[in-house]
Design a protein around this motif. Structure first.
Motif, PDB file in Angstrom:
ATOM      1  N   ARG A 132       0.841  -1.209   0.000  1.00 46.30           N
ATOM      2  CA  ARG A 132       0.000   0.000   0.000  1.00 46.30           C
ATOM      3  C   ARG A 132       0.871   1.252   0.000  1.00 46.30           C
ATOM      4  O   ARG A 132       0.635   2.183  -0.757  1.00 46.30           O
ATOM      5  CB  ARG A 132      -0.900  -0.044   1.234  1.00 46.30           C
ATOM      6  CG  ARG A 132      -2.078   0.869   1.160  1.00 46.30           C
ATOM      7  CD  ARG A 132      -3.194   0.370   2.042  1.00 46.30           C
ATOM      8  NE  ARG A 132      -2.864   0.331   3.450  1.00 46.30           N
ATOM      9  CZ  ARG A 132      -3.232  -0.650   4.278  1.00 46.30           C
ATOM     10  NH1 ARG A 132      -3.936  -1.669   3.837  1.00 46.30           N
ATOM     11  NH2 ARG A 132      -2.913  -0.600   5.543  1.00 46.30           N
ATOM     12  N   ILE A 135       2.357   1.804  -3.515  1.00 45.57           N
ATOM     13  CA  ILE A 135       1.534   2.189  -4.660  1.00 45.57           C
ATOM     14  C   ILE A 135       0.702   3.442  -4.432  1.00 45.57           C
ATOM     15  O   ILE A 135       0.285   4.082  -5.376  1.00 45.57           O
ATOM     16  CB  ILE A 135       0.633   1.036  -5.160  1.00 45.57           C
ATOM     17  CG1 ILE A 135      -0.506   0.742  -4.173  1.00 45.57           C
ATOM     18  CG2 ILE A 135       1.433  -0.221  -5.464  1.00 45.57           C
ATOM     19  CD1 ILE A 135      -1.561  -0.174  -4.761  1.00 45.57           C
ATOM     20  N   ARG A 136       0.507   3.813  -3.163  1.00 51.16           N
ATOM     21  CA  ARG A 136      -0.349   4.976  -2.909  1.00 51.16           C
ATOM     22  C   ARG A 136       0.167   6.251  -3.584  1.00 51.16           C
ATOM     23  O   ARG A 136      -0.613   6.957  -4.230  1.00 51.16           O
ATOM     24  CB  ARG A 136      -0.566   5.168  -1.412  1.00 51.16           C
ATOM     25  CG  ARG A 136      -1.778   6.016  -1.114  1.00 51.16           C
ATOM     26  CD  ARG A 136      -2.402   5.705   0.220  1.00 51.16           C
ATOM     27  NE  ARG A 136      -1.396   5.527   1.249  1.00 51.16           N
ATOM     28  CZ  ARG A 136      -1.650   5.078   2.475  1.00 51.16           C
ATOM     29  NH1 ARG A 136      -2.876   4.750   2.815  1.00 51.16           N
ATOM     30  NH2 ARG A 136      -0.707   4.953   3.362  1.00 51.16           N
ATOM     31  N   ARG A 140      -1.927   8.333  -6.381  1.00 54.42           N
ATOM     32  CA  ARG A 140      -2.288   9.743  -6.146  1.00 54.42           C
ATOM     33  C   ARG A 140      -1.854  10.628  -7.298  1.00 54.42           C
ATOM     34  O   ARG A 140      -2.597  11.496  -7.744  1.00 54.42           O
ATOM     35  CB  ARG A 140      -1.608  10.241  -4.866  1.00 54.42           C
ATOM     36  CG  ARG A 140      -2.399   9.840  -3.657  1.00 54.42           C
ATOM     37  CD  ARG A 140      -2.243  10.855  -2.523  1.00 54.42           C
ATOM     38  NE  ARG A 140      -2.938  10.287  -1.365  1.00 54.42           N
ATOM     39  CZ  ARG A 140      -2.409  10.152  -0.164  1.00 54.42           C
ATOM     40  NH1 ARG A 140      -1.184  10.592   0.078  1.00 54.42           N
ATOM     41  NH2 ARG A 140      -3.107   9.613   0.811  1.00 54.42           N
TER      42      ARG A 140
ATOM     43  N   LEU B 183      -7.559   2.057  -0.233  1.00 56.89           N
ATOM     44  CA  LEU B 183      -6.141   2.283   0.079  1.00 56.89           C
ATOM     45  C   LEU B 183      -5.924   3.282   1.201  1.00 56.89           C
ATOM     46  O   LEU B 183      -4.890   3.278   1.853  1.00 56.89           O
ATOM     47  CB  LEU B 183      -5.375   2.745  -1.165  1.00 56.89           C
ATOM     48  CG  LEU B 183      -5.265   1.757  -2.322  1.00 56.89           C
ATOM     49  CD1 LEU B 183      -4.249   2.242  -3.322  1.00 56.89           C
ATOM     50  CD2 LEU B 183      -4.896   0.361  -1.827  1.00 56.89           C
TER      51      LEU B 183
END
Lengths: 206, 206
Positions: A132, A135-136, A140, B183
């Motif tokens: 997480r 990739i967050r 974004r 997420l």
């Protein structure tokens, strides 16, 4: 003979660099393919290497871990989608059909193979804090770019918070349509939803 | 003494039936929990049994296969959500705030733990045709019920295809908002999107 032609020496190394880049591209493209068709658990470096026709050693040279392979794939996918979208938006028709064309293109992004691949990573990340965190920031950055381009496409340069929120709602709807398309072909229903949404959005923007 | 009281014999077996039903409930509730927090790959009958504090044998008596456990969980989850939604819709305020209240409740369904659990199954089904065949009819039934109730809530009995499509678009947006919440906590942004869309939707309905 070529060596005496006065060309600089560096281009001689180019074929190897090209080969290395081509291998990397093949691995990334195979990752999208494996994610979208076989899902998250199948998407390991060795399965992807086999699908790409690349030796496991060569694959591990480029991507020592599954995380590095997945991160590079999402990074490149999002960059490609952003690049493609910006060209698409430049070719949108002027006039009354413009809003629907822009909504259709946004929805196309979220219903393609690349989104289906990203969805697998997303879903795995829901129960994997390490993934997480990786990739967050990519997600974004992509969401911001998609938002900026869609605002630009349907309303030009504007700071109007109402327009910005309407575009957010539109991209949320596009994401929901993407999800609805994973279990079966949802294209006929989707076309109607896009037409309805576009009509309401165009009226709200005026 | 009880046997002589004239009561029929069957109620004597009731405590055992209650226990069996309670075990089943515990297993289903643990499945939702494991799916939402640990994801699809962790959601096996034995992991779920352990989380529920039920012996593996008892768990396998209720659910001999992972598929039967997952199918029963989705079936019950969708029934519960439908039941809860129908009660929620009955208590919606009349007047100008009604549309926003209805949209908020639809979005609540798609951002809860049960949806996060369903999303894991959905995502696994994308690359598993057998699982897809099992869950598609459940998902369709649920989608139809959610659509019917939302139409009823915001426009009463109506066959107006425009209203039906606006509600579809609204539920697609709700699904996209659910995905955006997996997420990170998206609630602040979501609140604004819901307010903006509700305003547009209310205007379009009038």
């Amino acid at each position: 003979m070529f060596r005496d032609s006065g060309r600089p020496a560096t281009p001689v190394r180019k074929p190897q660099q090209d080969r290395s880049r081509a291998t990397r591209e093949r691995l990334i493209s195979a990752t999208i393919d494996v994610l979208a068709t076989e899902g998250w658990s199948a998407s390991t470096v060795s399965v992807v290497a086999e699908r790409a026709g690349v030796s496991r050693g060569a694959a591990q040279h480029h991507f020592p871990t599954r995380e590095s392979l997945i991160t590079a794939t999402l990074e490149q996918t999002f960059d490609e989608l952003t690049g493609r979208a910006s060209v698409m938006y430049e070719t949108l028709p002027e006039g009354p059909g413009r809003v629907e064309a822009a909504v259709t293109r946004a929805v196309d992004i979220y219903t393609g193979t690349q989104f289906k691949a990203a969805l697998q990573v997303w879903s795995a990340a829901a129960s994997d804090p390490g993934l997480r965190d990786l990739i967050r920031p990519l997600e974004r950055k992509f969401a911001r770019a998609a938002h900026r381009m869609t605002v630009q496409a349907i309303a030009g340069d504007t700071d109007d918070p109402g327009v910005h929120r309407l575009v957010q709602a539109t991209l949320d709807m596009a994401r929901g349509l993407g999800l609805a398309d994973t279990l079966s072909d949802d294209s006929a229903r989707r076309k109607q939803v896009v037409a309805t949404w576009s009509e309401v959005l165009a009226a709200a923007l005026n």
